[in-house]
Every structure is written in structure tokens, then in C-alpha cells.
Design an enzyme around this catalytic site. Sequence first.
Site, mmCIF file in Angstrom:
data_model
loop_
_atom_site.group_PDB
_atom_site.id
_atom_site.type_symbol
_atom_site.label_atom_id
_atom_site.label_comp_id
_atom_site.label_asym_id
_atom_site.label_seq_id
_atom_site.Cartn_x
_atom_site.Cartn_y
_atom_site.Cartn_z
ATOM 1 N N LYS A 36 0.824 -1.206 0.000
ATOM 2 C CA LYS A 36 0.000 0.000 0.000
ATOM 3 C C LYS A 36 0.858 1.255 0.000
ATOM 4 O O LYS A 36 0.601 2.218 0.728
ATOM 5 C CB LYS A 36 -0.926 -0.003 1.219
ATOM 6 C CG LYS A 36 -1.859 -1.205 1.267
ATOM 7 C CD LYS A 36 -2.696 -1.216 2.535
ATOM 8 C CE LYS A 36 -3.584 -2.455 2.591
ATOM 9 N NZ LYS A 36 -4.387 -2.482 3.845
ATOM 10 N N CYS A 37 1.858 1.235 -0.832
ATOM 11 C CA CYS A 37 2.851 2.310 -0.878
ATOM 12 C C CYS A 37 2.813 2.981 -2.243
ATOM 13 O O CYS A 37 2.421 2.373 -3.244
ATOM 14 C CB CYS A 37 4.239 1.727 -0.600
ATOM 15 S SG CYS A 37 5.607 2.900 -0.729
ATOM 16 N N GLY A 38 3.232 4.232 -2.281
ATOM 17 C CA GLY A 38 3.317 4.914 -3.560
ATOM 18 C C GLY A 38 4.309 4.270 -4.510
ATOM 19 O O GLY A 38 4.265 4.497 -5.725
ATOM 20 N N THR A 40 4.618 0.932 -4.698
ATOM 21 C CA THR A 40 4.222 -0.471 -4.860
ATOM 22 C C THR A 40 4.270 -0.923 -6.315
ATOM 23 O O THR A 40 4.528 -2.093 -6.608
ATOM 24 C CB THR A 40 2.811 -0.700 -4.270
ATOM 25 O OG1 THR A 40 2.852 -0.429 -2.865
ATOM 26 C CG2 THR A 40 2.345 -2.123 -4.476
#
Length: 226
Positions: A36-38, A40
Site C-alpha cells: 500500500k505504498c506509492g 508499490t
Amino acid sequence: MSNALFDIPVTTIKGEQKTLADFGGKAVLVVNTASKCGFTTQYKGLESVWQQYKDQGLVVLGFPSNDFSQESGSNKEIAAFCENTFGVKFPMFTAVKVRGADAHPLFAALAQATGERPSWNFNKYLIGKDGAIIEHFGSNTEPLDDELLAAISNTRVSKSRPAPIEAAHPRLRQFLEAEIREGLVDVSDTLDRSTIVLHGDGLFEPASTVVKPAYAGVIARVGQAL
């Protein structure tokens, strides 16, 4: 550091116990990941790197982590997300801590060796075949970044090279010798025939030597002879 690094135990996302030594003979790209990361979407690039170099001496290893509050799923959910969303096939491992006093021993060793602990998700640590830490790349370095790919190449990972003539096809050397004796191949004095290599499509060429133009004619005949 080299042998000790490869002896650190790790657990695959399927629960299998391994060490980096199980990937012996390969350079290793260790990455701390999150769902859930920018960053990803870098999973896609990492998979591309894996597919490009997996047969040339590199393995990509993904280690999910919730250290930055962006990985809350179970290991099973993480595995499903990676495969279903980005088609990830490279080895993934159980979620670990990657920084601080409770950091997994692998990431603690990588931080000590490079002076760079993960400041966010998708840090990349390139380890040579001998276990020597080569370089650290931060989150902003995309997997297909030229600098990272150059570093991978410098670990002596390279595109597949044609096999030596004797290993590739036992009859090929015999065929060449016959061609030379019959004068069908005009070979210069600089040609070392042991360096001739066979390509997967059945063609061959001198690896690093010079031959006269008449030599090219044998390429058209070798397929029929073999």
C-alpha cells in the site's frame, strides 16, 4: 561478511526455511516491499528485472514489511496480491522488520555494511555472487533505472553467452577441421578455433578473432552437416 551474510536464515512466504546460500552462485537483489505504498508499482519493474536476468545469474528477493504502516495483510494475502496484481514470480519472504533494534538480521547486516538502513519501502541492496555488498539504492531508484541495471551487469551478470564449440556440439569441431582441410574455409593465422562458439539457432562465429571472408560460407553449410 560474505559467508556470514549467506548463512542468515530467512523464511519464504510459503513458510519454507532457507538462507541466501540456497541461491548460491547468483548475485542477489534484496528489496523491502509493501502493498500500500506509492512505490508499490515497482513490483512490476522488479519482476521485469527478474525475468530478464534470472537465467543470467541474478535472483530478486522481496521482503514485505509493515515498518512504514503500509503492509497490514497476512503473508497469504501479500502473496496473492503480488501475484494477482503484478504477476510477481520472484521469491517472496514472510513479512519482517527492516529497521530498528528488532530488524531482521539480514537487514541489520545490510544496513551495517552499507551505512544505509531502509528509510522507506522498496530500498534495494545488491549483493555479489561472493556475498560482498555491492551497492544500496533507495526507494526513488526504479528497478529498470540505468544505474541499477549497470550495477547488476557489473556483478558479472550478463546476457547468455554461446557455449564453447566442444560443449555445444561435439561434431562441430570435427566438421570445421574437415572444412579447413578441404580448403573450404580459409582461416587466418589469428584464428583460435577453440574460441568458436555455437549459437542457439545453429549458427556459429569466432568469439574474438579475425577470419577471412571465405569463412562466412561455412555458416550456410553447418546446419545441414549437423
